[in-house]
Design an enzyme around this catalytic site. Structure first.
Site, PDB file in Angstrom:
ATOM      1  N   LYS A  53       0.840  -1.196   0.000  1.00 42.53           N
ATOM      2  CA  LYS A  53       0.000   0.000   0.000  1.00 42.53           C
ATOM      3  C   LYS A  53       0.879   1.250   0.000  1.00 42.53           C
ATOM      4  O   LYS A  53       0.629   2.208  -0.725  1.00 42.53           O
ATOM      5  CB  LYS A  53      -0.942  -0.018   1.218  1.00 42.53           C
ATOM      6  CG  LYS A  53      -2.058  -1.037   1.066  1.00 42.53           C
ATOM      7  CD  LYS A  53      -2.850  -1.304   2.331  1.00 42.53           C
ATOM      8  CE  LYS A  53      -3.829  -2.446   2.085  1.00 42.53           C
ATOM      9  NZ  LYS A  53      -4.626  -2.825   3.247  1.00 42.53           N
ATOM     10  N   GLN A  97      -4.856  -1.539   9.414  1.00 41.49           N
ATOM     11  CA  GLN A  97      -4.750  -2.852   8.786  1.00 41.49           C
ATOM     12  C   GLN A  97      -5.409  -3.928   9.660  1.00 41.49           C
ATOM     13  O   GLN A  97      -5.155  -4.004  10.858  1.00 41.49           O
ATOM     14  CB  GLN A  97      -3.271  -3.182   8.529  1.00 41.49           C
ATOM     15  CG  GLN A  97      -3.039  -4.467   7.748  1.00 41.49           C
ATOM     16  CD  GLN A  97      -3.578  -4.447   6.314  1.00 41.49           C
ATOM     17  OE1 GLN A  97      -3.662  -3.392   5.676  1.00 41.49           O
ATOM     18  NE2 GLN A  97      -3.972  -5.601   5.813  1.00 41.49           N
ATOM     19  N   ASP A 120     -11.059   2.870   3.765  1.00 42.60           N
ATOM     20  CA  ASP A 120     -11.499   1.482   3.613  1.00 42.60           C
ATOM     21  C   ASP A 120     -13.008   1.391   3.386  1.00 42.60           C
ATOM     22  O   ASP A 120     -13.508   0.351   2.967  1.00 42.60           O
ATOM     23  CB  ASP A 120     -11.182   0.680   4.897  1.00 42.60           C
ATOM     24  CG  ASP A 120      -9.878  -0.084   4.796  1.00 42.60           C
ATOM     25  OD1 ASP A 120      -9.594  -0.605   3.706  1.00 42.60           O
ATOM     26  OD2 ASP A 120      -9.165  -0.174   5.816  1.00 42.60           O
TER      27      ASP A 120
HETATM   28  N1  GUN Z   1      -7.063  -6.833   5.679  1.00 50.32           N
HETATM   29  C1  GUN Z   1      -7.404  -7.554   4.575  1.00 50.32           C
HETATM   30  N2  GUN Z   1      -7.998  -6.760   3.652  1.00 50.32           N
HETATM   31  C2  GUN Z   1      -8.049  -5.526   4.183  1.00 50.32           C
HETATM   32  C3  GUN Z   1      -8.552  -4.289   3.706  1.00 50.32           C
HETATM   33  O1  GUN Z   1      -9.094  -4.162   2.605  1.00 50.32           O
HETATM   34  N3  GUN Z   1      -8.409  -3.227   4.563  1.00 50.32           N
HETATM   35  C4  GUN Z   1      -7.832  -3.349   5.798  1.00 50.32           C
HETATM   36  N4  GUN Z   1      -7.746  -2.259   6.549  1.00 50.32           N
HETATM   37  N5  GUN Z   1      -7.359  -4.487   6.267  1.00 50.32           N
HETATM   38  C5  GUN Z   1      -7.464  -5.565   5.456  1.00 50.32           C
END
Ligand code: GUN
Length: 291
Positions: A53, A97, A120
């Site tokens: 990311k 996350q 998100d």
């Molecule tokens: N863990 C797995 N997929 C995601 C996501 O799309 N966003 C976040 N914040 N954590 C994740």
């Protein structure tokens, strides 16, 4: 003949378009869009995702602020960290996350993030808006899948879509995205008795359950579109999806590969969501009305 949907290519096109917008922002000496990523603990998969990311942010010219907290961080301490980010005008987007360590209450944490910075799209407000077909910021994986389906000119109204998996991150928002576009949607979960009875008649099957090669040709008919959200590591170290790709190829109409399908598109959508939050928070676009 099966066509493989090249998620990497479509994601790159999205990132290229965003980069052009960031170049313009920089040209006019405006504040640079900034994403803050919070990671608690050192889950190896999460560390890789967070790094990817960060790399995507930098590739388009955005700023990335990484906050790494120890495994024993409390819910209150994490909440306080988020509250500071909510009021920090330099920060446009906040991502915590997931999964968080078990002792932390994820629901409290997600609801602490300002809906205006919720890149998100997991906050109750943003999920509620999606449920009412007035989307604001949409969860990245399902919305990225919509971009992939749009790229093959998928004609949603009246199509039979089956979503396997009912998580808050993928299955539920995916159901809403498809419903909002006129699909007839079935969501299967771990209690569903006969998944094949649904998938056999589907135009579109989306699998997000985290079970390596779960879906095979026995489950589906020819002419189906298969979207594989799974990222599973096999004992030999190789990555595979929730779909048995080799078994499906030459039977289905379209399929996404793993890696190189949904994964890159999820990250590109996150970057796009960060720009949406930035534009909103800079009062450039009145797209989200929270009050
Ligand atoms: N863990 C797995 N997929 C995601 C996501 O799309 N966003 C976040 N914040 N954590 C994740």
């Amino acid at each position: 003949m099966t066509s493989v949907i090249d998620g990497k290519l479509i994601a790159q096109k999205t990132l290229d378009q965003i980069k052009k917008q960031i170049d313009k922002i920089k040209y006019y000496n405006q504040k640079i869009p900034t994403l803050s990523v919070v990671l608690v603990g050192n889950n190896p998969a999460s560390l890789v995702y967070v790094e990817n990311k960060k790399r995507a942010c930098i590739s388009v010219g955005m700023k990335s602020i990484e906050i790494l907290l120890p495994e024993d961080t409390t819910t209150t301490l994490l909440q306080n960290t988020i509250i500071k980010l909510n009021t920090n005008a330099d920060v446009d987007g906040i991502l915590v996350q997931l999964p968080l360590p078990k002792h932390i209450d994820s629901k409290i944490i997600i609801d602490t993030i300002s809906p205006k910075k919720d890149v998100d799209g997991f906050h109750k407000y943003n999920i509620g808006a999606l449920a009412l077909n007035s989307p604001t910021i949409c969860p990245c994986t399902p919305h990225g899948i919509i971009t992939l389906l749009d790229s093959i000119n998928f004609n949603y109204p009246g199509k039979s879509a089956v979503v396997i998996g009912s998580s808050n991150i993928v299955g539920r928002p995916m159901m809403l995205e498809l419903l909002n576009r006129g699909c007839t949607v079935t969501v299967c979960n771990s209690k569903t008795a006969n998944i094949t009875s649904f998938t056999k008649n589907a135009d579109l099957v989306i699998v997000a359950i985290g079970k390596p090669k779960f879906l095979n040709k026995q489950h589906i008919s020819s002419n189906t579109i298969i979207i594989d959200v799974g990222i599973n590591r096999l004992p030999n170290g190789k990555i595979c999806g929730d779909v048995d790709f080799e078994d499906m190829i030459d039977i289905v109409k379209y399929i996404t590969p793993v890696p190189g399908g949904v994964g890159p598109m999820t990250i590109a959508t996150l970057i796009s969501n960060t720009l949406i939050c930035y534009n909103h928070n800079q009062n450039k676009e009145k797209i989200i009305q929270y009050e």
